[in-house]
Structure formats: C-alpha cells, structure tokens
Design an enzyme around this catalytic site. Structure first.
Site, PDB file in Angstrom:
ATOM      1  N   LYS A   1       5.937   6.436   0.548  1.00 56.29           N
ATOM      2  CA  LYS A   1       6.819   6.445  -0.617  1.00 56.29           C
ATOM      3  C   LYS A   1       6.125   7.141  -1.773  1.00 56.29           C
ATOM      4  O   LYS A   1       4.931   6.933  -2.003  1.00 56.29           O
ATOM      5  CB  LYS A   1       7.176   5.005  -0.984  1.00 56.29           C
TER       6      LYS A   1
ATOM      7  N   SER B   1      14.484   0.506  -3.401  1.00 58.93           N
ATOM      8  CA  SER B   1      14.157   1.864  -3.835  1.00 58.93           C
ATOM      9  C   SER B   1      13.415   2.682  -2.784  1.00 58.93           C
ATOM     10  O   SER B   1      13.220   3.877  -2.949  1.00 58.93           O
ATOM     11  CB  SER B   1      13.305   1.804  -5.100  1.00 58.93           C
TER      12      SER B   1
ATOM     13  N   SER C   1      12.973  -3.872  -2.456  1.00 58.50           N
ATOM     14  CA  SER C   1      13.012  -2.433  -2.218  1.00 58.50           C
ATOM     15  C   SER C   1      12.457  -1.967  -0.879  1.00 58.50           C
ATOM     16  O   SER C   1      12.587  -0.800  -0.538  1.00 58.50           O
ATOM     17  CB  SER C   1      12.290  -1.694  -3.349  1.00 58.50           C
TER      18      SER C   1
END
Length: 463
Positions: free
Chosen positions: A79, A149, A173
């Site tokens: 990420k 996210s 997330s």
C-alpha cells in the site's frame, strides 16, 4: 493453473521443491498485471524491472542453497503509505508529488529480508482517509467500489496481480476491501506489527497487516512481520511466533461468540444469512456457540471518529494550511472539520476507549472468538453515496462500511475477515472473527478450519 493463480503457500512449496522458479512466478504475475491493471487501477506504480531483478537474485540464491523461507521469491504489493527507500510514497495524493522515501519502513525491510519481491505500490483512498478507494475498481464488478482504504492491495490479490499485499487498517481499511473483494484480511493486535516508516492516518488506531488469498497465507506473512521495533512507540515486545495454523479442523471445546446486538443490526439479509451459515459450519467442526452482548454500542462510531479525526488533523496541519487545494474534496473537508473539534471531545473519546477496552475484555472472558459480518452489505455501485435500510434508516456508505470494523480498531483487538460466500449478484461476503489481545493463533486456527470446509477459492471473475 498459471503461476499467478497460486496461493502464497502453494507457490512457496513449489519454489522450495524447485518445481517453480521465482522468475517464472514473478513473470506470470507481471503479465497478469499488464492484462488486468487497465481495468482495475490497483497500482500507483509497477516496478517491473526491479521485480525481475529481485526474482533473478532469489532464483540464484535458491539454486545455491540459500532459501530464506516461505516468502522467498513471492511477489507482493505494498500500500502506498509504506516507505520503500528511494521510491515515492504518494499516499495516492497530489500533496506528496515528488516525495521520495529516505529508507525502508520496518515492514518493507522485514519482507525484503524474508525474500519477498516487490511488484509496486498499490492505491489507497487518499492518505487512507476513506472507505472506497475511488481510483480502483472492484475485482468482481468494475462498476462497484473496491472498498478502502487498502482497495488497491485487496484488488491486486483478488485479481492475481499480487500473490499477497500489505494494507493498513485504521477503521477497517484492511478488512473492508478484503471482504468486498473476496480475499482474506488480517488486522493484527495493536502494536504487534511495527508502523515505523508508514504514513499515519490516526496514530492510536493505525495497524499494518496482510491481505492474502488464504488464511494460511496471512499467517505466513504475519510471521515475517511481527516483532518489536523501538522506533514505533506502540510496538509490543513479544516472542517470535510461527503463526501457521495446524492442518486439523477440530474446534471441539472452542467457544464462538455470536452477537445478540450491534453486528446484525442494519445488515443486508443476504449477508446475515451467509455469515450465520458460516458460523454454523464452525459449530459442525465442534465449536460451541455462545450468544454475547456487544458492550457500549451507542458510543462506538462516535469514539472512532472522535479519535481519528483530531489525530488526522494534527498530522496534516501544516500541509492543510499551505496547500489545501491539493487534497481531494472529501478528505479536505474531514481534515478541516478536525480543526473545529475541541480538546475536551478528544479526551472524552480517549476515556470512552478505555472503558470500551475493559468491557470487551470482560466479554472475551466468556468466549474465545466472536464471529460476525465483516461489512453490513456487499460492494455498492461507484455512484452510490447512501444505503437505505428496511427500517427507513439512511446511512452513508462509508459510515456503513466502518460500523462493524471500528470496534477492533478502538480496542486494538485482532480481527480477521474470511470469504463466506457471495450474494445473488456474485459479490463476495465476508465473515469477521475477533479475538483477545495477541489472540492471532486462535483466530487463524478458526479461520483456517472454516476455510477447509469450503470449495477451492478462485480468482475474481471480472478481473
């Protein structure tokens, strides 16, 4: 079966037995990225040449007897909040244009030392402050949200564009996009995985963890990640642990908590049916179901936002005042709202968390694991902003997605989402397992046992 379709554990076995080379595996996944990325938008950047070089080095090491373990030669995505020295960490934001990380984050360094091969950085909702990841499309239906996210990481794993990936979880997330894309997501106990070198959203709620195809894969990644790092003030000092679950499926004597309150309120009936069926599967494996009441439910979302928004605002204070126009509107509004929140409100949220942790600890004295839906509904359409429940309640999509995941962030408890079927439209449904502090071995054992009762999982059909 193509190499990109293999789980981490299966690929690791093949590499160790010399039936598959890291070069073959990485080339297969890179070819897959080239095919699906234009439709999915999982990656901020793909570092193909570096990945091929690293795969070649991993192959050379394997040929000369230096095998680093089950992550040796395994391709991964990170990420884009996670620093890799010399690479940009953009947080999917124009605010970070031109940024270069000075050094590896702890987790990137540990995965590199374990032999994992970086494919590139995956998209996040800007600075992780959202639950949809608008740059990325759901791996099962390109017209639906990916979840956030860590949407890029979940979509990459679900589509075969990474064998595993890391995400971060501040209000769900990791678990939300994992559930919406039909993969496994693990939010470890707060402090078990160090966050040094990881861009913060809310320091007291942030966690780093794996997104994988199987529960065993998540255990293999967690084994490489966990351990103390003094550069993270919240990092726990715990003994090194091999988190791999055993091969057995016998859950005799284990107590599974089934919530009477909160987790099945305002939940899509198809999600509820699938999760209750999955819990029934655990009962057939010998577990005993115990109904439990979830404590302090009326304060959960207020406490989550009361902690997260002020902490995010403090982190972004300087850039919000100098370059507010570079933020996406939804994130900028939330950050500006943080400046209107009182210190007293933040202190009250801290006090509520302290009470909530104590009440959850008492609840978890009655059971070993709590089982519940991961999210209240499957992935909604890209243009949907609200959901209307049968009782007429209208809820924002992000509020709905965070509602069932926030308790584990507030309390710091470990939580695992595992695929538990699909709705009639073919969209994935997730079952969430929550445990005691440092209860990852039990969570992984339960999740793995359930997984063994299900058909072999395939990659996303729309990828």
């Amino acid at each position: 079966m193509q190499p990109y379709e293999l789980s981490l554990a299966a690929a690791a076995d093949a590499i160790r037995a010399r039936r598959l080379s890291p070069v073959e595996l990485v080339d297969s996944v890179l070819d897959r990225i080239e095919k699906v990325e234009p439709h999915l938008g999982a990656y901020v950047t793909v570092t193909a040449e570096q990945a091929r070089r690293a795969a070649g080095e991993a192959e050379h090491e394997a040929a000369h007897g230096r095998y680093r373990g089950p992550l040796h030669g395994i391709p991964m995505g990170l990420k884009d909040l996670i620093d890799v020295g010399g690479m940009a960490t953009t947080a999917s934001s124009r605010v970070r244009a031109g940024h270069r990380a000075p050094a590896d984050s702890t987790v990137a360094a540990r995965l590199s030392a374990a032999g994992a091969v970086l494919l590139g950085k995956t998209h996040t909702h800007e600075f992780a402050f959202g639950l949809t990841t608008p740059q990325t499309r759901n791996a099962w239906d390109h017209g639906r949200v990916a979840g956030g996210s860590s949407g890029g990481s979940a979509v990459a794993v679900a589509s075969g564009a990474a064998t595993f990936a890391l995400g971060t979880d501040t209000g769900g997330s990791i678990r939300v996009p994992a559930a919406l894309n039909g993969v496994v997501g693990l939010k470890p106990t707060y402090g078990l995985v160090p966050r040094h070198g990881v861009t913060s959203l809310s320091w007291s709620l942030d966690h780093v963890g794996p997104i994988t195809r199987t529960v065993e894969d998540a255990a293999l990644v967690l084994t490489a990640l966990a351990g103390h790092d003094p550069r993270d003030p919240a990092s726990l000092s715990v003994p090194a642990t091999d988190y791999r679950p055993g091969a057995g499926t016998d859950l005799t004597g284990l107590r599974i908590g089934l919530p009477r309150t909160y987790y099945f309120d305002n939940v899509d009936p198809r999600v509820e049916t699938a999760v209750r069926h999955a819990v029934g599967q655990l009962e057939t494996l010998g577990a005993r179901l115990v109904e439990v009441d979830i404590p302090m439910t009326r304060y959960i979302q207020a406490t989550q936002w009361g902690l997260m928004v002020p902490e995010a605002g403090a982190y972004h204070e300087s850039s919000l005042r100098t370059v507010p126009e570079l933020y996406q509107e939804d994130v900028r509004i939330l950050l500006e709202a943080s400046e209107l929140m009182s210190a007293g409100g933040y202190v009250r949220a801290q006090r509520a968390r302290t009470l909530m942790r104590a009440e959850w600890a008492r609840t978890l004295e009655e059971v070993d694991v709590i089982a519940a839906p991961s999210v209240p509904m499957t992935a909604v359409g890209d243009d949907e902003e609200t959901v209307t429940w049968p009782d007429g309640t209208v809820e924002g999509v992000s509020d709905a997605y965070v509602r069932l995941s926030a308790p584990a962030n507030i309390t710091g408890l470990p939580a695992l989402t595992v695929p538990a079927g699909h709705d009639p439209a073919g969209m994935p449904i997730g079952m969430q397992l929550l445990g005691r502090p440092l209860g990852e071995p039990t969570l992984l054992r339960v999740g793995h046992a359930y997984e063994q009762t299900q058909p072999a999982r395939e990659l996303a059909t729309a990828a």
